[in-house]
Each structure stands twice: as structure tokens, then as C-alpha cells.
Design an enzyme around this catalytic site. Structure first.
Site, mmCIF file in Angstrom:
data_model
loop_
_atom_site.group_PDB
_atom_site.id
_atom_site.type_symbol
_atom_site.label_atom_id
_atom_site.label_comp_id
_atom_site.label_asym_id
_atom_site.label_seq_id
_atom_site.Cartn_x
_atom_site.Cartn_y
_atom_site.Cartn_z
ATOM 1 N N ASP A 110 0.794 -1.245 0.000
ATOM 2 C CA ASP A 110 0.000 0.000 0.000
ATOM 3 C C ASP A 110 0.821 1.287 0.000
ATOM 4 O OD1 ASP A 110 -0.828 -0.885 3.441
ATOM 5 O OD2 ASP A 110 0.899 0.266 2.696
ATOM 6 N N HIS A 125 6.697 -7.773 -0.789
ATOM 7 C CA HIS A 125 5.670 -8.337 -1.694
ATOM 8 C C HIS A 125 5.311 -7.351 -2.784
ATOM 9 C CE1 HIS A 125 4.305 -11.441 1.547
ATOM 10 N NE2 HIS A 125 5.369 -11.829 0.879
ATOM 11 N N CYS A 133 9.243 -5.220 -14.768
ATOM 12 C CA CYS A 133 9.478 -6.101 -15.922
ATOM 13 C C CYS A 133 9.745 -7.514 -15.425
ATOM 14 C CB CYS A 133 10.691 -5.614 -16.730
ATOM 15 S SG CYS A 133 11.159 -6.779 -18.029
ATOM 16 N N CYS A 136 13.583 -8.439 -16.661
ATOM 17 C CA CYS A 136 14.835 -7.827 -16.155
ATOM 18 C C CYS A 136 14.667 -7.094 -14.828
ATOM 19 C CB CYS A 136 15.391 -6.862 -17.216
ATOM 20 S SG CYS A 136 14.449 -5.328 -17.365
ATOM 21 N N CYS A 163 14.171 -3.813 -22.001
ATOM 22 C CA CYS A 163 14.529 -5.098 -22.650
ATOM 23 C C CYS A 163 13.393 -5.670 -23.494
ATOM 24 C CB CYS A 163 14.920 -6.124 -21.572
ATOM 25 S SG CYS A 163 13.503 -6.808 -20.682
HETATM 26 N N1 APR Z 1 -2.626 -3.754 15.370
HETATM 27 C C1 APR Z 1 -1.911 -4.888 15.592
HETATM 28 N N2 APR Z 1 -2.170 -6.074 14.972
HETATM 29 C C2 APR Z 1 -3.196 -6.083 14.090
HETATM 30 C C3 APR Z 1 -3.999 -4.943 13.814
HETATM 31 C C4 APR Z 1 -3.674 -3.743 14.507
HETATM 32 N N3 APR Z 1 -4.368 -2.599 14.322
HETATM 33 N N4 APR Z 1 -4.936 -5.291 12.895
HETATM 34 C C5 APR Z 1 -4.723 -6.605 12.601
HETATM 35 N N5 APR Z 1 -3.686 -7.075 13.316
HETATM 36 C C6 APR Z 1 -3.070 -8.407 13.267
HETATM 37 C C7 APR Z 1 -4.007 -9.545 12.964
HETATM 38 O O1 APR Z 1 -4.561 -10.049 14.170
HETATM 39 C C8 APR Z 1 -3.071 -10.555 12.308
HETATM 40 O O2 APR Z 1 -2.409 -11.343 13.286
HETATM 41 O O3 APR Z 1 -2.171 -8.372 12.172
HETATM 42 C C9 APR Z 1 -2.034 -9.681 11.619
HETATM 43 C C10 APR Z 1 -2.261 -9.595 10.120
HETATM 44 O O4 APR Z 1 -2.018 -10.873 9.573
HETATM 45 P P1 APR Z 1 -2.437 -11.179 8.054
HETATM 46 O O5 APR Z 1 -3.813 -10.686 7.812
HETATM 47 O O6 APR Z 1 -2.106 -12.604 7.794
HETATM 48 O O7 APR Z 1 -1.483 -10.236 7.191
HETATM 49 P P2 APR Z 1 0.036 -10.512 6.823
HETATM 50 O O8 APR Z 1 0.733 -11.215 7.917
HETATM 51 O O9 APR Z 1 0.592 -9.214 6.370
HETATM 52 O O10 APR Z 1 -0.111 -11.486 5.550
HETATM 53 C C11 APR Z 1 1.065 -11.820 4.869
HETATM 54 O O11 APR Z 1 -0.243 -12.875 3.144
HETATM 55 O O12 APR Z 1 -2.050 -12.847 1.726
HETATM 56 C C12 APR Z 1 -0.699 -12.618 1.808
HETATM 57 O O13 APR Z 1 0.534 -11.190 0.430
HETATM 58 C C13 APR Z 1 -0.378 -11.187 1.491
HETATM 59 O O14 APR Z 1 1.380 -9.811 2.408
HETATM 60 C C14 APR Z 1 0.293 -10.660 2.744
HETATM 61 C C15 APR Z 1 0.788 -11.937 3.407
#
Ligand code: APR
Length: 265
Positions: A110, A125, A133, A136, A163
Site C-alpha cells: 500500500d 511483496h 518487468c 529484467c 529489454c
Molecule cells: N494492530 C496490531 N495487529 C493487528 C492490527 C492492529 N491494528 N490489525 C490486525 N492485526 C493483526 C491480525 O490479528 C493478524 O495477526 O495483524 C495480523 C495480520 O495478519 P495477516 O492478515 O495474515 O497479514 P500478513 O501477515 O501481512 O499477511 C502476509 O499474506 O495474503 C498474503 O501477500 C499477502 O502480504 C500478505 C501476506
């Protein structure tokens, strides 16, 4: 929690090279849903997660169809142009400007760390505002290509100006390799840090979730979690302690405690 906030501030000021790893949890207070929390995107719509696993194959099989699908509907995370960094992002940017935090490795696409003013950010990510690309690794700002015009002229997918390779979003899809430049730099950061602040991630997605384990190998590294709930890093004793709470509340309080301590680096 206050004791742990004070302890984290002391650990940060004592550290020589502190970095932060972040996940979707740090952006939920900006209005972007996470994935696996109680109202996460995958939690509420497992079908969306299944489709996400197919995206990389679709790109390799038919880049034009991949682009047409991307243009056909809103992004899973909503309109990222409209969201703003929250107090958690601002706190990490302030720790960097105080000389305490050296780097952020984020799973988030984001761009909110950069918009909060953090300078050294590794988008593990990828980044939703960047194109890359596939051949490359050259990266372009989204605005460098008029995708709608390319679609009207039936000239999708966009091709690399360096490329001639096919261009995709910089966002790393499931099963897509992490771009080698970002992967290498992230491992380097995990290897040299002596403090790792792990914020808002369920720590279940690899290879990102290897980074805390790489840091843990060296006993002198302090790993601190700030998360709404315990994670495998908590349960496996990878993190030294978990400050259970919202990043938008905990991180600013840590910054306030850091500023009270005498010996800022
Ligand atoms: N403060 C602290 N913790 C929070 C908050 C907050 N305001 N809001 C949510 N959380 C916690 C949730 O409880 C959860 O444990 O943050 C964690 C988010 O975990 P995920 O939703 O699994 O996100 P993430 O770990 O970034 O996922 C990793 O998975 O789907 C793929 O590519 C995607 O980058 C992502 C990757």
C-alpha cells in the site's frame, strides 16, 4: 502493557541496528482490511484467496488476460490512492528520523510507510504503485504507462522500455518468486540487525516469515512482536516478547518513551 512499552523503548535505544518487519495489521487502522484477522479478506472470503493463488499462473499463461482481469474490477484492498498512513506508520517514520530505526521490510503493497515519510523501505511483496518487468526486474511508476490507452489500442500487456520483456504489477502473487534484489537485501537486513520490531503480521507466509528466524539464529538479536494476537513467532519463542495491542496505539507510545530516554544514538 506499559512495562513492555518501556522495555521496548529501552531495547530500541540500546540497539545498534534496529529494523522493523510489518504486515497488513499495521494498515488496518488506515481502513485497509488485513487477510487473516477476524474480519480479514481471506477469513471472510476463502474463494478470493483461492483465486489469488491462480493469478501468477494466469499471468505466465496469458499476460494479456492477466491485465484485462486487473482492469476489470476494483483491487482487493480497495482504492489505495484514497487511504492515509496512520499513527503506526508515522511512529516508525519518526523512529527512523530519530536515528533509531534503520530499515522497514514490509509485506504491504500500500506504499503507506513511504507516504508516512519512511525512507528505507523494502517492499517484500511489491508495491501497488509500481510496475515491474518480468524479465529484467526494471521498475516503473504506474503512471509511466497509459494502461487504458494500451487496452483501447489492443496493445496489452505493456512491454519493458529496457529489454522488451512483459511488464506486470510489482505486486508479488502467491507462488511468484520474491524479486531477487529485494529478497537479497531483506536477508541482509535480517542478518545484520540486533533488534527486530515485528508489527501486524500473522507470520505464516514464507519466505517472509523466515526473516525473524534468520535474525533469531544470532542470540544477541532482540525480536519484539506488536500484534493484536499471538502468532507462531510467539508460540515458538522466536520473539522475546509480544506487546499485544493495536500498532496505532503501541508504536506511538514506544516513540514517546524513546524520546524520554537520555541516550539517543
Ligand atoms: N494492530 C496490531 N495487529 C493487528 C492490527 C492492529 N491494528 N490489525 C490486525 N492485526 C493483526 C491480525 O490479528 C493478524 O495477526 O495483524 C495480523 C495480520 O495478519 P495477516 O492478515 O495474515 O497479514 P500478513 O501477515 O501481512 O499477511 C502476509 O499474506 O495474503 C498474503 O501477500 C499477502 O502480504 C500478505 C501476506
Amino acid at each position: 502493557m506499559n512495562e513492555l512499552i518501556k522495555r521496548a523503548a529501552e531495547d530500541l535505544v540500546k540497539s545498534k541496528y534496529a529494523i522493523s518487519l510489518t504486515g497488513a495489521g499495521i494498515s488496518t487502522e488506515s481502513g485497509i482490511p488485513d487477510f487473516r484477522g477476524p474480519s480479514g479478506i481471506w477469513t471472510k472470503n476463502p474463494d478470493a484467496e483461492r483465486k489469488a493463488y491462480e493469478r501468477y499462473d494466469r499471468f505466465k499463461r496469458n499476460p494479456k488476460e492477466y491485465w484485462e482481469e486487473r482492469l476489470s474490477g476494483p483491487s482487493l484492498l480497495g482504492d489505495l490512492e484514497k487511504v492515509l498512513p496512520n499513527a503506526g506508520h508515522d511512529a516508525l517514520a519518526e523512529l527512523e528520523s530519530l536515528g533509531v530505526l534503520k530499515c522497514i521490510v514490509t509485506q504491504n503493497i500500500d506504499n503507506l510507510h513511504q507516504r508516512a515519510g519512511s525512507k528505507k523501505v523494502l517492499d517484500y511483496h511489491g508495491n501497488a504503485f509500481i510496475l515491474r518487468c518480468f524479465s529484467c526486474n526494471a521498475r516503473y511508476d504506474l503512471k509511466e504507462f497509459d494502461i487504458e490507452e494500451l487496452r483501447r489500442a489492443d496493445q496489452l500487456p505493456p512491454v519493458c522500455k529496457e529489454c522488451g520483456g512483459v511488464i506486470k504489477s510489482d505486486v508479488v502473487h502467491f507462488n511468484e518468486p520474491i524479486p531477487s534484489d529485494v529478497a537479497g537485501k531483506s536477508v541482509e537486513e535480517a542478518e545484520i540487525c540486533d533488534l527486530m520490531l515485528i508489527c501486524g503480521t500473522s507470520a505464516v507466509v514464507f519466505p517472509f516469515a523466515n526473516l525473524p528466524r534468520i535474525a533469531k539464529v544470532r542470540s544477541r538479536t532482540v525480536l519484539i512482536e506488536i500484534n493484536a494476537e499471538p502468532t507462531p513467532l510467539t508460540e515458538e519463542g522466536i520473539s522475546e516478547y509480544l506487546i499485544q495491542g493495536k500498532t496505532g496505539h503501541v508504536l506511538p507510545n514506544i516513540v514517546e518513551e524513546v524520546k524520554k530516554l537520555p541516550s539517543l544514538p
